[in-house]
Scaffold this motif. Structure first.
Motif, PDB file in Angstrom:
ATOM      1  N   UNK A  49     -17.904   5.732   4.570  1.00 36.70           N
ATOM      2  CA  UNK A  49     -18.103   6.888   5.454  1.00 36.70           C
ATOM      3  C   UNK A  49     -18.130   6.484   6.922  1.00 36.70           C
ATOM      4  N   UNK A  50     -17.949   5.204   7.214  1.00 36.56           N
ATOM      5  CA  UNK A  50     -17.850   4.801   8.624  1.00 36.56           C
ATOM      6  C   UNK A  50     -16.448   5.024   9.175  1.00 36.56           C
ATOM      7  N   UNK A  51     -15.522   5.415   8.312  1.00 37.84           N
ATOM      8  CA  UNK A  51     -14.226   5.928   8.789  1.00 37.84           C
ATOM      9  C   UNK A  51     -14.091   7.365   8.297  1.00 37.84           C
ATOM     10  N   UNK A  52     -13.296   8.190   8.969  1.00 33.40           N
ATOM     11  CA  UNK A  52     -13.163   9.574   8.518  1.00 33.40           C
ATOM     12  C   UNK A  52     -12.611   9.657   7.097  1.00 33.40           C
ATOM     13  N   UNK A  53     -13.160  10.548   6.318  1.00 33.85           N
ATOM     14  CA  UNK A  53     -12.733  10.797   4.945  1.00 33.85           C
ATOM     15  C   UNK A  53     -13.175  12.219   4.614  1.00 33.85           C
ATOM     16  N   UNK A  54     -12.671  12.752   3.535  1.00 31.11           N
ATOM     17  CA  UNK A  54     -12.871  14.178   3.310  1.00 31.11           C
ATOM     18  C   UNK A  54     -12.632  14.554   1.864  1.00 31.11           C
ATOM     19  N   UNK A  55     -13.362  15.564   1.405  1.00 30.44           N
ATOM     20  CA  UNK A  55     -13.041  16.189   0.135  1.00 30.44           C
ATOM     21  C   UNK A  55     -12.642  17.631   0.449  1.00 30.44           C
ATOM     22  N   UNK A  56     -11.488  18.038  -0.060  1.00 33.56           N
ATOM     23  CA  UNK A  56     -10.951  19.364   0.241  1.00 33.56           C
ATOM     24  C   UNK A  56     -11.089  20.236  -1.007  1.00 33.56           C
ATOM     25  N   UNK A  57     -11.853  21.305  -0.890  1.00 31.31           N
ATOM     26  CA  UNK A  57     -11.979  22.256  -1.998  1.00 31.31           C
ATOM     27  C   UNK A  57     -11.125  23.477  -1.654  1.00 31.31           C
ATOM     28  N   UNK A  58     -10.151  23.765  -2.513  1.00 30.15           N
ATOM     29  CA  UNK A  58      -9.269  24.919  -2.304  1.00 30.15           C
ATOM     30  C   UNK A  58      -9.594  25.942  -3.389  1.00 30.15           C
ATOM     31  N   UNK A  63      -9.156  21.230  -9.123  1.00 27.36           N
ATOM     32  CA  UNK A  63      -9.740  19.972  -8.648  1.00 27.36           C
ATOM     33  C   UNK A  63      -9.701  19.893  -7.127  1.00 27.36           C
ATOM     34  N   UNK A  64     -10.751  19.320  -6.526  1.00 27.98           N
ATOM     35  CA  UNK A  64     -10.683  19.045  -5.086  1.00 27.98           C
ATOM     36  C   UNK A  64      -9.714  17.891  -4.814  1.00 27.98           C
ATOM     37  N   UNK A  65      -9.413  17.702  -3.532  1.00 28.23           N
ATOM     38  CA  UNK A  65      -8.537  16.616  -3.094  1.00 28.23           C
ATOM     39  C   UNK A  65      -9.344  15.667  -2.227  1.00 28.23           C
ATOM     40  N   UNK A  66      -9.218  14.371  -2.519  1.00 25.62           N
ATOM     41  CA  UNK A  66      -9.872  13.351  -1.694  1.00 25.62           C
ATOM     42  C   UNK A  66      -8.854  12.817  -0.689  1.00 25.62           C
ATOM     43  N   UNK A  67      -9.222  12.773   0.593  1.00 27.24           N
ATOM     44  CA  UNK A  67      -8.381  12.149   1.608  1.00 27.24           C
ATOM     45  C   UNK A  67      -9.201  11.053   2.272  1.00 27.24           C
ATOM     46  N   UNK A  68      -8.687   9.842   2.245  1.00 27.64           N
ATOM     47  CA  UNK A  68      -9.431   8.727   2.829  1.00 27.64           C
ATOM     48  C   UNK A  68      -8.532   7.557   3.134  1.00 27.64           C
ATOM     49  N   UNK A  69      -9.160   6.495   3.590  1.00 27.22           N
ATOM     50  CA  UNK A  69      -8.433   5.293   3.995  1.00 27.22           C
ATOM     51  C   UNK A  69      -7.778   4.643   2.783  1.00 27.22           C
ATOM     52  N   UNK A  70      -6.609   4.084   2.986  1.00 27.04           N
ATOM     53  CA  UNK A  70      -5.837   3.561   1.862  1.00 27.04           C
ATOM     54  C   UNK A  70      -6.620   2.533   1.046  1.00 27.04           C
ATOM     55  N   UNK A  71      -7.325   1.625   1.722  1.00 28.89           N
ATOM     56  CA  UNK A  71      -8.027   0.584   0.972  1.00 28.89           C
ATOM     57  C   UNK A  71      -9.204   1.139   0.168  1.00 28.89           C
ATOM     58  N   UNK A  72      -9.585   2.381   0.441  1.00 25.86           N
ATOM     59  CA  UNK A  72     -10.661   3.013  -0.322  1.00 25.86           C
ATOM     60  C   UNK A  72     -10.145   3.890  -1.469  1.00 25.86           C
ATOM     61  N   UNK A  73      -8.831   4.046  -1.548  1.00 23.27           N
ATOM     62  CA  UNK A  73      -8.284   4.943  -2.576  1.00 23.27           C
ATOM     63  C   UNK A  73      -8.552   4.412  -3.992  1.00 23.27           C
ATOM     64  N   UNK A  74      -8.513   3.094  -4.152  1.00 20.78           N
ATOM     65  CA  UNK A  74      -8.880   2.561  -5.470  1.00 20.78           C
ATOM     66  C   UNK A  74     -10.344   2.841  -5.780  1.00 20.78           C
ATOM     67  N   UNK A 100      -3.932   7.147  17.471  1.00 18.64           N
ATOM     68  CA  UNK A 100      -3.834   7.935  16.244  1.00 18.64           C
ATOM     69  C   UNK A 100      -5.238   8.275  15.773  1.00 18.64           C
ATOM     70  N   UNK A 101      -5.371   9.371  15.045  1.00 20.35           N
ATOM     71  CA  UNK A 101      -6.688   9.729  14.506  1.00 20.35           C
ATOM     72  C   UNK A 101      -6.517  10.179  13.058  1.00 20.35           C
ATOM     73  N   UNK A 102      -7.408   9.750  12.165  1.00 16.25           N
ATOM     74  CA  UNK A 102      -7.276  10.157  10.764  1.00 16.25           C
ATOM     75  C   UNK A 102      -7.189  11.670  10.585  1.00 16.25           C
ATOM     76  N   UNK A 103      -7.786  12.435  11.498  1.00 10.26           N
ATOM     77  CA  UNK A 103      -7.736  13.891  11.342  1.00 10.26           C
ATOM     78  C   UNK A 103      -6.336  14.441  11.610  1.00 10.26           C
ATOM     79  N   UNK A 104      -5.517  13.704  12.351  1.00 13.96           N
ATOM     80  CA  UNK A 104      -4.110  14.092  12.482  1.00 13.96           C
ATOM     81  C   UNK A 104      -3.448  14.016  11.099  1.00 13.96           C
ATOM     82  N   UNK A 105      -3.747  12.926  10.415  1.00 15.28           N
ATOM     83  CA  UNK A 105      -3.193  12.744   9.074  1.00 15.28           C
ATOM     84  C   UNK A 105      -3.687  13.845   8.137  1.00 15.28           C
TER      85      UNK A 105
END
Lengths: 406, 406
Positions: A49-58, A63-74, A100-105
């Motif tokens: 959580x020291x880098x931006x990450x998010x759970x998206x509930x639609x 199912x929600x969607x997890x968006x986070x740093x690549x090395x945390x995807x595993x 660049x900012x993770x929120x752009x992604x």
């Protein structure tokens, strides 16, 4: 299948409750950045959580969607119940970049999956949703209608399931051990850091039956004149005869907390400390006795207020708060507080940390309990004497671990 | 006088450097919410960053102003060099309220002291400056011209003073002990949480000469298939023969960090792990040898990249970052990263954590060092063998504490 802390049925119910609240708020897409809320709905667990990450509930998506740093995807693959195609990793050059900012992604990802123009809830006052994060999202998703949904999921979290309560009971066992380890270590000439070491060791090792998780707050250990304030940690100063020591700590089991505070004195307490402690302990006991379903937070606080007013005391700060699942920097849930003006009605399976700490210019006293609202009263989760402890152990008032004090 | 970690001369110099940068940016008032920046300039130390708080630097004022929760004001009095009339406490009913926000109080306070219409710097991307905090400030101070000053003070922090380096050297002593304690504890049948307990105990107790502070990140301890990702913590699972364990931890002394990572294997490493470790260790050694003042961050990373490319490997994530003073959730300074595109020029007394971790779908390896840029090269702060450790101890490759591995 991953070792999830809760059944799939429980996750489904949490998602259901969240979507009900989203509908009530008129929100179609919910962007969760509070790590506790992300964990609550998906199981995601990691110190990322020291880098931006998010759970998206639609609303329309199961199912929600997890968006986070690549090395945390595993890490997301290994700790959540989400389908791997619901994990969207961002490349590492978004991390702490000047351009660049993770929120752009995040905005680009949401746009790609057709969610660019929806009524979108954000946790405006969550630690890990910065002013910049919001600016970036708004700039890149100009057609989204953003709406504040701070605490939407926290409110779902307030009433615990039986499994959650079981976890908090385990956390309380760990809190008892950690408090005991701290009190046992305090003595003249012992360094504050060595007492902290005993406490954290007990917090992590837990019991022979189950291990401890890291609490969202490190042990708070002000001593001597620092007992005039609650949130100082420790130094490597050796304790001296006559020191008062405040110990506020939690046991934590699978991210669920049971906090507890006690006060120790090396030698004999001063009259000031003794008198204040008497008031605090009596007030705490009376107030815990008054807890039951149907009472409001402010009514609970009024019982305390009346109790200490009779002795001529006043506490300006709140008496407690809803507690349970969390990540640093706080184990509180930020929903209900035990204080004047809070009309939240207590319900069975809510859990609170009642902390009647009082701090003056040169001294202070704290004793606290975590309690569960039951069908007709409350259950204090930890069993630990409600006393001022005289250290070192064996010199008088100290009780053995597990003996009840109230 | 409070027990400040630095001389008043050093604080004066920090304020001076900060104001120089404020002038360069055209900022008259700087609102700092990053706890590390607050501590850096004022000495303020306490686990109170879970509620809004702030240090205000005004160009024309000699001393900054601390604004925080009332019960933390004594903490500010006891840990900062600020005059008591520079401490502005807000009442407790602003805390986690549904209708009041501490930033309303901040805006009112700034207005009262005549700072309502100035060019005002805010740390837009600091963890503890939420989207809501910014909205509230803007609404209540409509005549202020806000400007992003994220990392302004972090950049001052990049080049360390001799005293800061002394603290980081002490932190490295603690890191060595903590790593040793962790490696020594790992064995088949031992629970992950018990290894974590040994590590945190060593982190807090420090050495007989000086005690440890809490690191900004808890020990990261993924094992088995979880070594495919760096940021998982621990469970109460007992280790089994053949497990790989990643250990990333820091020693912390007076809020200054020296992080270090190592990889352990219970029994013999697989060929996959052994081959990867060889590449990582060689790359780490070669890259550390290349560090010197005048080289840029991206040049450092290129040395690494070339080294592993020759063996057919690629690491997508950054190789490291500036490190030093910090609070949870991160020990990194968020300024320079060792990666392509970062043209920061290394200067003597900068400090970095170089972490060539590589994580694949079912395994990973990490070995890292914290280094100080010297006049003609670099000094690795910790002395610890650069090897894959076979656990339990005594079964082969393990070296005693303090023996150099490179």
């Amino acid at each position: 299948m991953n070792d999830l802390p809760f059944s799939m049925m429980e996750y489904a119910e949490r998602i259901h409750q969240t979507k009900k609240r989203m509908e009530a708020e008129g929100v179609e897409v919910l962007l969760l950045t509070d790590p506790a809320n992300m964990h609550y709905l998906s199981g995601y667990d990691g110190w990322s959580f020291y880098v931006p990450q998010m759970l998206v509930v639609i609303l329309e998506e199961e199912q929600p969607i997890w968006i986070g740093r690549k090395q945390d995807a595993n890490g997301a693959r290994l700790t959540t119940w989400l389908h791997p195609d619901h994990l969207i990793p961002y490349p590492d050059d978004y991390v702490q970049s000047t351009h660049k900012h993770p929120m752009d992604f995040v905005a680009d990802s949401l746009t790609q999956i057709g969610q660019w123009d929806r009524r979108t809830g954000v946790e405006m006052d969550s630690y890990y949703f910065t002013a910049q994060a919001y600016e970036r999202l708004r700039r890149r998703m100009p057609n989204a209608r953003f709406q504040d949904c701070t605490l939407l999921v926290n409110r779902v979290r307030m009433v615990k399931s039986d499994q959650e309560i079981q976890y908090m009971r385990k956390a309380a066992r760990i809190a008892e051990r950690a408090m005991h380890a701290g009190l046992e270590a305090i003595a003249p000439g012992v360094r504050e850091c060595d007492v902290a070491a005993q406490i954290v060791h007990a917090q992590m090792s837990g019991t022979p039956e189950f291990g401890g998780d890291y609490p969202a707050i490190v042990p708070l250990l002000p001593s001597d004149e620092k007992t005039s304030t609650p949130h100082l940690t420790w130094t490597d100063r050796p304790y001296k005869q006559g020191d008062t020591v405040l110990l506020e700590l939690a046991g934590c089991y699978r991210r669920y907390h049971a906090p507890m505070a006690r006060t120790a004195v090396i030698g004999s307490p001063s009259n000031l400390v003794r008198d204040l402690a008497e008031v605090v302990i009596e007030g705490l006991n009376i107030t815990l006795d008054a807890v039951k379903p149907g009472i409001t937070c402010e009514e609970v606080e009024r019982v305390w207020r009346n109790s200490i007013e009779r002795k001529g005391w006043l506490k300006e700060s709140r008496l407690g708060y809803s507690v349970g699942l969390n990540y640093p920097p706080d184990w509180g849930e930020h929903t209900a507080s035990l204080r004047a003006g809070d009309r939240t009605v207590l319900q069975p399976n809510m859990t609170f940390h009642m902390i009647p700490g009082m701090w003056f210019d040169s001294y202070g006293v704290e004793l606290s309990e975590t309690f569960l609202v039951t069908e007709n009263g409350c259950e204090v989760l930890a069993t630990f004497p409600r006393e001022i402890f005289q250290c070192p152990f064996g010199s008088g008032m100290v009780h053995p671990l597990g003996e009840s004090g109230a």
